[in-house]
Design a protein around this motif. Structure first.
Motif, short mmCIF file in Angstrom:
data_model
loop_
_atom_site.label_atom_id
_atom_site.label_comp_id
_atom_site.label_asym_id
_atom_site.label_seq_id
_atom_site.Cartn_x
_atom_site.Cartn_y
_atom_site.Cartn_z
N GLU A 1 47.35 26.73 67.59
CA GLU A 1 46.47 27.09 67.96
C GLU A 1 45.85 27.65 69.75
OE1 GLU A 1 43.47 24.20 67.22
OE2 GLU A 1 44.04 24.34 65.23
N ALA A 2 46.44 27.24 70.75
CA ALA A 2 46.98 27.84 72.00
C ALA A 2 46.70 29.06 72.28
CB ALA A 2 47.44 26.97 73.08
N VAL B 1 45.39 32.97 73.01
CA VAL B 1 45.34 32.95 73.89
C VAL B 1 44.70 33.11 75.04
CG1 VAL B 1 46.03 35.24 73.94
CG2 VAL B 1 47.62 33.38 75.22
N THR B 2 43.10 33.73 74.34
CA THR B 2 42.46 34.46 75.55
C THR B 2 41.80 33.31 76.40
OG1 THR B 2 40.94 34.40 73.93
CG2 THR B 2 41.45 36.32 74.31
#
Length: 159
Positions: A97-98, A102-103
Motif C-alpha cells: 500500500e505504501a 507513494v504520493t
C-alpha cells in the motif's frame, strides 16, 4: 460500460521488449525465493487500489491455483481488520500500500514493520514485485484490458 481499447496480447505484440522487461521484473521475486502465495496477495492488493479489473481477476485466479482460500482472497481489501493474515503478510500488504500510494511517502513505521519481517534482499525483491504490478496495473487501466475468464490460460507475464 467501458470497452477494451486493446488487450494484453496486443501490448505484447506491439512492444515485446517492454512486455518482457516488466514480466521479468515481476518474476524476479519468485525466483529469489519470495513465497508465491504472498506475491499473489500483494499483486491483488495493489490491483485493487489501482482499479485494474484485468489484474484483480488475473491474480484471484492465480491465487486460487496456488490454494489460497476464498476467505483470504475476499478479505485482502480489509486485511487490517481480518485476523487470518500472518505478521509477514501484514507487513507485505502494508509495504504494498505504501509503495502503491507513494504520493503520501513511506512512513518509518511501515518501513520498520517491513524490515522486521523481511531481510534487506527480500525487501528489495518484494519492492520490485510491487513496482512490476503497478506497471501492469497502469497498462491494464489505460487500455481497459478485458478481465480473463475463469478458464483462461495463464499469460506468460506472470504479472
Amino acid at each position: 460500460m467501458s470497452h477494451a481499447r486493446s488487450e494484453c496480447e496486443d501490448f505484447q505484440a506491439l512492444a515485446p521488449d517492454a512486455y518482457e522487461i516488466v514480466a521479468a521484473l515481476g518474476r524476479a521475486a519468485a525466483k529469489a525465493g519470495i513465497d508465491k502465495s504472498l506475491l499473489e496477495l500483494i499483486k491483488l492488493r495493489a490491483s485493487q487500489i489501482n482499479g485494474c479489473a484485468f489484474c484483480v481477476q488475473f491474480h484471484i485466479l492465480q491465487a486460487k491455483r496456488l490454494g489460497i482460500s476464498a476467505d483470504k482472497l475476499n478479505l485482502v481489501v480489509v486485511w487490517r481488520e481480518a485476523p487470518l493474515f500472518s505478521a509477514r503478510e501484514r507487513a507485505a500488504l502494508a509495504w504494498t500500500e505504501a509503495l502503491t500510494l507513494v504520493t503520501g511517502g513511506v512512513s518509518d513505521e511501515v518501513y520498520a514493520l517491513a524490515c522486521a519481517e523481511f531481510s534487506e534482499q527480500e525487501l528489495a525483491y518484494l519492492s520490485s514485485a510491487i513496482a512490476s504490478i503497478n506497471v501492469w496495473n497502469r497498462l491494464g487501466v489505460a487500455y481497459r484490458w478485458t478481465p480473463p475468464a475463469r478458464q483462461a490460460a495463464v499469460h506468460a507475464a506472470g504479472s
